[in-house]
Design a protein around this motif. Structure first.
Motif, PDB file in Angstrom:
ATOM      1  N   ILE A  23      53.170  29.116  61.718  1.00 13.25           N
ATOM      2  CA  ILE A  23      52.110  29.306  62.717  1.00 13.25           C
ATOM      3  C   ILE A  23      50.834  28.587  62.294  1.00 13.25           C
ATOM      4  O   ILE A  23      50.211  27.856  63.071  1.00 13.25           O
ATOM      5  N   CYS A  24      50.426  28.791  61.044  1.00 13.89           N
ATOM      6  CA  CYS A  24      49.202  28.163  60.551  1.00 13.89           C
ATOM      7  C   CYS A  24      49.323  26.638  60.535  1.00 13.89           C
ATOM      8  O   CYS A  24      48.371  25.910  60.890  1.00 13.89           O
ATOM      9  N   CYS A  27      49.076  25.375  64.164  1.00 15.11           N
ATOM     10  CA  CYS A  27      47.747  25.558  64.750  1.00 15.11           C
ATOM     11  C   CYS A  27      46.708  24.643  64.096  1.00 15.11           C
ATOM     12  O   CYS A  27      45.787  24.139  64.764  1.00 15.11           O
ATOM     13  N   VAL A  28      46.818  24.443  62.787  1.00 18.92           N
ATOM     14  CA  VAL A  28      45.884  23.535  62.098  1.00 18.92           C
ATOM     15  C   VAL A  28      46.022  22.108  62.607  1.00 18.92           C
ATOM     16  O   VAL A  28      45.028  21.351  62.680  1.00 18.92           O
ATOM     17  N   GLY A  61      43.520  25.870  68.854  1.00 21.07           N
ATOM     18  CA  GLY A  61      44.404  26.130  67.718  1.00 21.07           C
ATOM     19  C   GLY A  61      44.021  27.411  66.989  1.00 21.07           C
ATOM     20  O   GLY A  61      44.890  28.209  66.595  1.00 21.07           O
ATOM     21  N   THR A  62      42.691  27.622  66.828  1.00 20.43           N
ATOM     22  CA  THR A  62      42.231  28.846  66.168  1.00 20.43           C
ATOM     23  C   THR A  62      42.611  30.075  66.979  1.00 20.43           C
ATOM     24  O   THR A  62      43.083  31.085  66.438  1.00 20.43           O
ATOM     25  N   CYS A  65      46.330  30.702  66.787  1.00 21.85           N
ATOM     26  CA  CYS A  65      46.679  31.200  65.448  1.00 21.85           C
ATOM     27  C   CYS A  65      46.344  32.685  65.324  1.00 21.85           C
ATOM     28  O   CYS A  65      47.171  33.483  64.878  1.00 21.85           O
ATOM     29  N   THR A  68      48.627  34.804  67.642  1.00 25.33           N
ATOM     30  CA  THR A  68      50.010  34.875  67.139  1.00 25.33           C
ATOM     31  C   THR A  68      50.099  35.762  65.907  1.00 25.33           C
ATOM     32  O   THR A  68      51.033  36.581  65.772  1.00 25.33           O
ATOM     33  N   LEU A  69      49.141  35.643  64.982  1.00 25.64           N
ATOM     34  CA  LEU A  69      49.136  36.490  63.796  1.00 25.64           C
ATOM     35  C   LEU A  69      48.905  37.955  64.171  1.00 25.64           C
ATOM     36  O   LEU A  69      49.504  38.857  63.578  1.00 25.64           O
TER      37      LEU A  69
END
Length: 302
Positions: A23-24, A27-28, A61-62, A65, A68-69
């Motif tokens: 995920i990270c 998204c990054v 993206g942030t 992220c 999703t988290l």
């Protein structure tokens, strides 16, 4: 192809670390992906549009992220709330998350542990408040239950009576026939008492051969009728090698005044029990009708 993919997918489902990393990582790189698509589409390469694109892609993206988290660790938050609730009210819980990753494993383990602990606590509570021989309550249990009944009787201005029952010459039974026979007598006496209990009555073995029965919303005359039925039922017990009639009991009954404690009720009913023993045993005596005690003879052999 599906068989080849099954292994990595199974590993992905079981690894929280891999999920978070994936995920990270995605998204990054959303700004970079957006930039590449933007250039490949032939849009202008001016600074301001590019900065706007990169800023928007970074914010997107942030947000993705975080969302999703948040969704990924939602079962962990539910587990924490369930554990806190269990600490407050002592009720076991069920976590419906059945994931294969570390959170699912933790949820299942905590749920099983709490269920097992709750069962152990209930067994310990039962052992701590139950007489193991007769299955009736013990004195500790009776004290706890009577406190509630006394408060209820005070609120409702209801009557309450107590029956104190002591098996006659029980020591002779133990000495003459052995403790196994004595135990069977106690078990049989407990069964007789249990069979004659009403729904709200409380019964406990509070001594070696002594039983106490609390009768909520019961006047003295009704308590006497119950005690007489118990006395008659005990007198016809057939417990070999004892003869029928060898097992008898004496009873002291007392109608409590409003707000009296268990100790006060037991004290008064014990006086009546003493008189029943002194009067020949195998009888019921009312404490409320006894005159103020004067000089007494030597205590009878119970």
């Amino acid at each position: 192809m599906l068989t080849v993919m099954k292994g990595p997918l199974r590993f992905f489902r079981r690894s929280l670390t891999l999920k978070i990393f994936t995920i990270c990582f995605i998204c990054v790189h959303i700004p970079l992906i957006a930039f590449i698509i933007y250039l490949a589409s032939g849009f202008s390469t001016e600074t301001i549009p590019l900065l706007g694109l990169m800023l928007g892609a970074t914010l997107a993206g942030t947000g993705i992220c975080l969302a999703t988290l948040w969704w990924l660790i939602r079962p962990l938050r539910k587990l924490a709330r369930a554990v806190n609730q269990y600490q407050e009210d002592g009720q076991p819980f069920e976590i419906r998350h059945r994931g294969e990753d570390e959170i699912g494993t933790l949820s299942s383990a905590v749920e099983a542990m709490v269920s097992e602990m709750d069962g152990a606590m209930k067994r310990l509570q039962h052992q701590a408040t139950t007489d193991p021989l007769t299955g009736l309550g013990n004195r500790r249990w009776l004290s706890e239950q009577v406190s509630e009944e006394i408060s209820r009787a005070v609120r409702r201005r209801a009557s309450m009576s107590v029956i104190l029952c002591d098996l006659d010459r029980f020591k002779k039974i133990n000495d003459g026939y052995g403790h196994d026979t004595g135990d069977r007598v106690l078990v049989a006496a407990g069964d007789v008492i249990r069979r004659h209990l009403r729904h709200n009555d409380l019964a406990a073995r509070i001594g070696g051969e002594e039983f106490c029965i609390i009768l909520p919303r019961t006047k003295l005359k009704d308590a006497e009728m119950i005690a007489e039925r118990l006395r008659s039922a005990l007198a016809v017990l057939d417990i070999p090698p004892l003869m029928r009639g060898d097992v008898t009991a004496s009873f002291g009954i007392y109608q409590a005044s409003t707000g009296e404690t268990l100790e006060q009720m037991l004290l008064m009913s014990d006086k009546a029990l003493y008189e029943a023993k002194r009067g020949g045993r195998n009888r019921v005596v009312r404490a409320n009708e006894l005159e103020t005690a004067g000089d007494r003879h030597s205590p009878p052999e119970y």
